[in-house]
Design a protein around this motif. Structure first.
Motif, PDB file in Angstrom:
ATOM      1  N   LEU A  51      20.063-102.275-127.431  1.00 10.96           N
ATOM      2  CA  LEU A  51      18.900-103.170-127.466  1.00 10.96           C
ATOM      3  C   LEU A  51      17.668-102.451-126.921  1.00 10.96           C
ATOM      4  O   LEU A  51      16.603-102.459-127.540  1.00 10.96           O
ATOM      5  CB  LEU A  51      19.172-104.433-126.637  1.00 10.96           C
ATOM      6  N   ALA A  52      17.834-101.800-125.755  1.00  8.34           N
ATOM      7  CA  ALA A  52      16.713-101.089-125.129  1.00  8.34           C
ATOM      8  C   ALA A  52      16.123-100.065-126.093  1.00  8.34           C
ATOM      9  O   ALA A  52      14.909 -99.929-126.214  1.00  8.34           O
ATOM     10  CB  ALA A  52      17.181-100.415-123.842  1.00  8.34           C
ATOM     11  N   SER A  53      17.005 -99.361-126.818  1.00 13.32           N
ATOM     12  CA  SER A  53      16.539 -98.336-127.752  1.00 13.32           C
ATOM     13  C   SER A  53      15.734 -98.952-128.893  1.00 13.32           C
ATOM     14  O   SER A  53      14.831 -98.318-129.438  1.00 13.32           O
ATOM     15  CB  SER A  53      17.735 -97.566-128.334  1.00 13.32           C
ATOM     16  N   ALA A  54      16.069-100.208-129.234  1.00 14.91           N
ATOM     17  CA  ALA A  54      15.349-100.890-130.320  1.00 14.91           C
ATOM     18  C   ALA A  54      14.006-101.444-129.845  1.00 14.91           C
ATOM     19  O   ALA A  54      13.202-101.901-130.653  1.00 14.91           O
ATOM     20  CB  ALA A  54      16.208-102.005-130.898  1.00 14.91           C
ATOM     21  N   ARG A  80      21.295 -97.229-114.113  1.00 17.25           N
ATOM     22  CA  ARG A  80      22.290 -96.475-114.890  1.00 17.25           C
ATOM     23  C   ARG A  80      21.652 -95.383-115.752  1.00 17.25           C
ATOM     24  O   ARG A  80      22.323 -94.802-116.608  1.00 17.25           O
ATOM     25  CB  ARG A  80      23.080 -97.438-115.778  1.00 17.25           C
ATOM     26  N   ALA A  81      20.388 -95.104-115.521  1.00 16.05           N
ATOM     27  CA  ALA A  81      19.647 -94.172-116.371  1.00 16.05           C
ATOM     28  C   ALA A  81      20.352 -92.833-116.558  1.00 16.05           C
ATOM     29  O   ALA A  81      20.324 -92.259-117.650  1.00 16.05           O
ATOM     30  CB  ALA A  81      18.251 -93.943-115.800  1.00 16.05           C
ATOM     31  N   ASP A  82      20.997 -92.344-115.499  1.00 16.43           N
ATOM     32  CA  ASP A  82      21.585 -91.005-115.574  1.00 16.43           C
ATOM     33  C   ASP A  82      23.093 -91.028-115.765  1.00 16.43           C
ATOM     34  O   ASP A  82      23.761 -90.002-115.647  1.00 16.43           O
ATOM     35  CB  ASP A  82      21.205 -90.214-114.318  1.00 16.43           C
ATOM     36  N   GLN A  83      23.620 -92.201-116.089  1.00 19.52           N
ATOM     37  CA  GLN A  83      25.056 -92.319-116.335  1.00 19.52           C
ATOM     38  C   GLN A  83      25.390 -91.879-117.760  1.00 19.52           C
ATOM     39  O   GLN A  83      24.614 -92.117-118.694  1.00 19.52           O
ATOM     40  CB  GLN A  83      25.470 -93.777-116.133  1.00 19.52           C
ATOM     41  N   ILE A  84      26.542 -91.249-117.911  1.00 15.80           N
ATOM     42  CA  ILE A  84      27.025 -90.838-119.233  1.00 15.80           C
ATOM     43  C   ILE A  84      27.506 -92.077-119.984  1.00 15.80           C
ATOM     44  O   ILE A  84      28.195 -92.929-119.412  1.00 15.80           O
ATOM     45  CB  ILE A  84      28.215 -89.847-119.086  1.00 15.80           C
ATOM     46  N   VAL A  85      27.107 -92.193-121.246  1.00 11.98           N
ATOM     47  CA  VAL A  85      27.420 -93.396-122.028  1.00 11.98           C
ATOM     48  C   VAL A  85      28.932 -93.638-122.151  1.00 11.98           C
ATOM     49  O   VAL A  85      29.391 -94.782-122.148  1.00 11.98           O
ATOM     50  CB  VAL A  85      26.734 -93.312-123.411  1.00 11.98           C
ATOM     51  N   ALA A  86      29.706 -92.553-122.212  1.00  9.63           N
ATOM     52  CA  ALA A  86      31.162 -92.695-122.307  1.00  9.63           C
ATOM     53  C   ALA A  86      31.720 -93.525-121.149  1.00  9.63           C
ATOM     54  O   ALA A  86      32.748 -94.176-121.283  1.00  9.63           O
ATOM     55  CB  ALA A  86      31.816 -91.320-122.328  1.00  9.63           C
ATOM     56  N   THR A  98      23.470 -89.098-121.476  1.00 12.40           N
ATOM     57  CA  THR A  98      23.182 -90.182-120.537  1.00 12.40           C
ATOM     58  C   THR A  98      22.401 -91.293-121.244  1.00 12.40           C
ATOM     59  O   THR A  98      21.934 -91.136-122.380  1.00 12.40           O
ATOM     60  CB  THR A  98      22.327 -89.693-119.348  1.00 12.40           C
ATOM     61  N   VAL A  99      22.248 -92.393-120.518  1.00 11.15           N
ATOM     62  CA  VAL A  99      21.472 -93.529-121.008  1.00 11.15           C
ATOM     63  C   VAL A  99      20.057 -93.076-121.375  1.00 11.15           C
ATOM     64  O   VAL A  99      19.572 -93.327-122.477  1.00 11.15           O
ATOM     65  CB  VAL A  99      21.434 -94.631-119.915  1.00 11.15           C
ATOM     66  N   ARG A 100      19.420 -92.373-120.451  1.00  7.06           N
ATOM     67  CA  ARG A 100      18.041 -91.923-120.687  1.00  7.06           C
ATOM     68  C   ARG A 100      17.947 -90.974-121.880  1.00  7.06           C
ATOM     69  O   ARG A 100      17.059 -91.111-122.728  1.00  7.06           O
ATOM     70  CB  ARG A 100      17.485 -91.248-119.424  1.00  7.06           C
ATOM     71  N   GLU A 101      18.904 -90.055-121.962  1.00  8.84           N
ATOM     72  CA  GLU A 101      18.885 -89.075-123.065  1.00  8.84           C
ATOM     73  C   GLU A 101      19.073 -89.768-124.425  1.00  8.84           C
ATOM     74  O   GLU A 101      18.437 -89.400-125.408  1.00  8.84           O
ATOM     75  CB  GLU A 101      19.981 -88.025-122.857  1.00  8.84           C
ATOM     76  N   VAL A 117      11.527-100.360-120.592  1.00  6.62           N
ATOM     77  CA  VAL A 117      12.670-101.011-121.265  1.00  6.62           C
ATOM     78  C   VAL A 117      13.930-100.962-120.405  1.00  6.62           C
ATOM     79  O   VAL A 117      14.746-101.877-120.450  1.00  6.62           O
ATOM     80  CB  VAL A 117      12.976-100.455-122.689  1.00  6.62           C
ATOM     81  N   MET A 118      14.055 -99.926-119.595  1.00  3.05           N
ATOM     82  CA  MET A 118      15.225 -99.883-118.700  1.00  3.05           C
ATOM     83  C   MET A 118      15.109-100.973-117.644  1.00  3.05           C
ATOM     84  O   MET A 118      16.090-101.618-117.294  1.00  3.05           O
ATOM     85  CB  MET A 118      15.367 -98.501-118.057  1.00  3.05           C
ATOM     86  N   GLU A 119      13.880-101.191-117.181  1.00  3.09           N
ATOM     87  CA  GLU A 119      13.630-102.246-116.197  1.00  3.09           C
ATOM     88  C   GLU A 119      13.985-103.610-116.798  1.00  3.09           C
ATOM     89  O   GLU A 119      14.763-104.384-116.237  1.00  3.09           O
ATOM     90  CB  GLU A 119      12.141-102.211-115.802  1.00  3.09           C
TER      91      GLU A 119
END
Ligand code: ATP
Ligand code: MG
Length: 262
Positions: free
Chosen positions: A147-150, A129-135, A94-97, A120-122
């Protein structure tokens, strides 16, 4: 902290007998959105990887965030944010993971980690979309996740290597709105793009060609380097004309001129 976010001279990278970056000087001020443009293979990503402390220069050096490129590369890596041109995400997570994974590199844990993830998600609009699968995410949302991860470790300086490649116009506009808001809060961005309409939003730019900076300054000063009497067709970003003239070797003033720092 030094006066400039980036202050490097003579930065050079040799791959075997091929010189990918050939003596690059760059000064970037805190709070700037600094654009780095140039044709494919001109040395943009290689320069960025040196500035991030990820690739050792063959020659030249200087400071990034006040840290010495040669002796303090680890401090640079910890202090900057980097969204690479070919960023990788875990599609089955997921996005959060995904963000939790990146947070590991900066030893963010516990309560601090949770707070930074939420923040950063905010700011990037990813909360819903925090719990959505990236695929299942559209390209534009994946870019935001990268970007958020950076941004997780609150870097003052962020390198974005073609952050909007393959992204639709509306999403690109939103992305730039986001960069502007963050820059207004004091963050510094070093960004490459092949979209000249985007590049026009940068405070200052440098153009690189075959590993050398051939022009730099704000949009107006770059436009002044167009050949005399040059007419920009209606609807065409002036920087696109600069880019084409650069690639065709028609920019006035020639290559290798002194960089103006403001
Ligand atoms: N590890 C490497 N070994 C050998 N050559 C390399 C290496 N990395 C990059 N190059 C070469 O250096 C040159 C500059 O590459 P770089 O990726 O910096 O260009 P770029 O300006 O980012 O291009 P693009 O717009 O396509 O992303 C290219 O000719 C590339 O093939
Ligand atoms: Mg590149």
């Amino acid at each position: 902290m030094g006066l400039a976010a980036i202050d490097v001279h003579g930065l050079t990278k040799q791959f075997g007998s091929f010189q990918a970056v050939a003596g690059v000087d760059l000064q970037v001020n805190y709070g700037e959105i600094f654009g780095f443009i140039g044709p494919n293979g001109s040395g943009k990503s290689t320069t960025i990887r040196m500035l991030c402390g990820l690739l050792r220069p063959t020659a030249g050096g200087g400071t990034v965030l006040g840290y010495d490129l040669e002796r303090e590369a680890e401090q640079i890596r910890q202090g900057i944010g980097y969204m690479s041109q070919r960023f990788s995400l875990y599609k089955e997570l997921t996005v959060r993971e995904n963000m939790q994974f990146y947070a590991g590199a900066y030893s963010l844990t516990g309560r601090t980690l949770q707070q930074r993830l939420d923040a950063v998600m905010e700011v990037t609009g990813l909360s819903a979309r925090a719990d959505q699968i990236v695929a299942d995410l559209a390209t534009g949302w994946r870019q935001r996740l990268a970007l958020a991860s950076a941004l997780l470790h609150e870097p003052l300086l962020v390198f974005l290597d073609e952050p909007t490649a393959g992204v639709d116009p509306l999403t690109r506009r939103d992305f730039w709105g986001l960069l502007y808001r963050m820059a207004a809060d004091g963050m510094t961005f070093f960004v490459t793009t092949h979209f000249m309409d985007e590049a026009e939003h940068c405070h200052r730019l440098a153009c690189i060609d075959q590993g050398r900076i051939v022009a730099s300054g704000d949009v107006a000063s770059l436009a002044a380097r167009l050949p005399d009497g040059h007419k920009v067709p209606p609807g065409v970003p002036v920087l696109e004309e600069v880019f084409v003239a650069l690639t065709e070797g028609r920019l006035k003033g020639g290559a290798g001129h002194k960089l103006d720092s403001h």
